[in-house]
Design an enzyme around this catalytic site. Structure first.
Site: not given
Ligand code: EPZ
Length: 421
Positions: A22-23, A96, A120, A125, A307, A399
């Site tokens: 998916k990702n 998102r 969420c 996020r 995850d 999803r």
């Molecule tokens: C990706 O989300 C995945 N989704 C998530 O999978 C996964 O849990 C996550 O990476 C961590 O591995 C997709 O790839 C579509 P991050 P993402 O940006 O990119 C903070 C699932 O179950 N952050 O790596 O949104 C954020 O709050 C989903 O398939 C900021 O502060 O995660 C978090 O604490 C759930 N500012 C940390 O970074 C930003 O601009 C990591 O988030 C971006 C992120």
């Protein structure tokens, strides 16, 4: 809203085919915006999030041919004629990852209006790092009425250092940079396999990228990109979920297509817990016989993935001893704990850690899914709970898992999807 009804106690036995990731699919579909023409993707998982992405692309003017999706997981998208650069709230609020069209729209058309994805269940996020990267590439970015409004007559290369490792942040900024004039360097880039896959597909489209899979990604902007045909890698989190399913039921499964190199931290931790895992038959063979308590902290790749945290907690509910599982990536990703406790689990939350003490049995109950991976952990618990477990609100599950109940039925689980009136 559908629910899953599970009668616990069956050991899983047999073979499971792992679906496409998916990702990886979500950013790849967004990347198609970068190169006008017909792109073909293979091994696309049939998921609600894919449907949402295709709906979003259609509103942008992309022609989607999903006729191949049902029988051989093939999808064609023709991005020749974009007619809009607006990603509306009603779509972004359901997924998102829609924010991933921001970079490609900016690079292709010079403008984008994308609804700010709200928070969420698992955390606030924010997308501040996405926006900061776009600004460093020369875009003007405003937030108005809940929308990101970005425009750039021309994008130029930049040195961009992410404050924290962000998966979609790295993907979004990389997609904006591939056509920016000059050289871009992404420092503290995410190392996830899905980021590497996106970079490799972009290179096939004509982009100049190196360093993917390390903390430093270098991009030389090019003028044009061409459409791509690409097969999507297997979903490492679906595979990890089935490793946990075999472990928790004391069963034995062959996960066809699962890649050990994408799951090193998960495999190491499950082996430490007493699970037998080996590479075999183009996938992974897993056998559960007895579970020992283990401790883990989630980390960005190649660490133990956030995850898989909920799934590991479900597993540790039945392990001998006490486990400490710490969630370092998201601030509120223990929603499944309250539901597991309703099934008789012994879990205490202390700050960012869940202290899990194994119990001799779990008892079936009606439980509520709150996010994608929490839902998976409730299904895992239901597979071994005494009596019947009903998992409600499984649209979360749909999803990110392709027909999970059918895959589980095929290896012996007593699980049914019941359509709620
Ligand atoms: C990706 O989300 C995945 N989704 C998530 O999978 C996964 O849990 C996550 O990476 C961590 O591995 C997709 O790839 C579509 P991050 P993402 O940006 O990119 C903070 C699932 O179950 N952050 O790596 O949104 C954020 O709050 C989903 O398939 C900021 O502060 O995660 C978090 O604490 C759930 N500012 C940390 O970074 C930003 O601009 C990591 O988030 C971006 C992120």
């Amino acid at each position: 809203m559908d629910k899953l009804v599970i009668h616990g106690g069956r050991r899983l036995q047999g073979e499971v085919s792992i679906s496409g990731a998916k990702n990886a699919a979500l950013p790849l579909l967004a990347a198609a915006i970068l190169a006008p023409g017909k792109h073909v993707f293979h091994n696309v998982p049939r998921l609600r999030d894919i449907d949402t992405t295709l709906e979003l692309l259609t509103t942008l003017g992309v022609e989607v041919d999903r006729s191949g999706l049902e029988h051989d997981h093939t999808l064609a998208v023709d991005t020749a004629n974009l007619k809009s650069h607006l990603a509306p709230y009603e779509l972004v609020k359901t997924m998102r990852a829609s924010v991933l069209v921001l970079g490609p729209l900016l690079a292709r058309t010079g403008q984008a209006e994308v609804s700010l994805p709200g928070g969420c269940a698992i955390g606030a996020r924010p997308v501040n790092l996405h926006l900061k990267g776009m600004e460093q590439l020369g875009a003007e970015v405003q937030i108005e009425h809940g929308y990101i409004k970005a425009q750039a007559d021309k994008l130029h290369g930049a040195e961009i250092a992410f404050d924290i490792s962000t998966v979609t942040g790295t993907e979004n900024v990389m997609m904006a940079a591939v056509k920016a004039e000059g050289r871009t360097v992404l420092q503290n880039a995410a190392l996830e396999p899905e980021v590497v896959e996106l970079a490799e597909a972009l290179v096939k489209m004509g982009a100049k990228i190196k360093g993917q899979g390390t903390e430093v990604i270098e991009i030389e902007g090019v003028k044009e990109l061409r459409p791509v045909e690409h097969a999507i890698m297997p979903d490492r989190i679906e595979a990890g979920t089935f490793l946990a399913a075999a472990a928790i039921t004391g069963g034995e499964l062959l996960l066809k297509g699962a890649r050990a190199d994408h799951l090193a931290a998960v495999i190491a931790k499950l082996r430490e817990a007493g699970v037998a895992i080996e590479e075999k038959g183009g996938g992974l063979r897993v056998r559960g016989d007895g579970l020992r308590a283990v401790d883990v902290s989630t980390r960005p790749y190649p660490g133990f993935p956030t995850d898989m945290q909920a799934q590991l907690i479900a597993l540790m509910c039945r392990a001998e001893g006490l486990s400490v599982i710490t969630e370092t990536v998201f601030e509120n990703r223990f929603m499944h704990v309250l539901e597991l406790e309703r099934m008789g689990a012994n879990i205490k939350i202390q700050g960012r850690s869940a202290i899990v003490t194994g119990v001799p049995k779990l008892s079936g109950a009606s439980v509520m899914a709150t996010d994608l991976r929490a839902s998976a952990s409730l299904v895992l618990a239901g597979l071994i709970a005494e009596g019947t477990t009903e998992v409600l609100r499984i649209y979360h599950l749909d999803r990110g898992y392709e027909t999970l109940e059918r895959k589980l039925q095929a290896v012996g689980a007593e699980i049914q999807r019941v359509k709620e009136q």
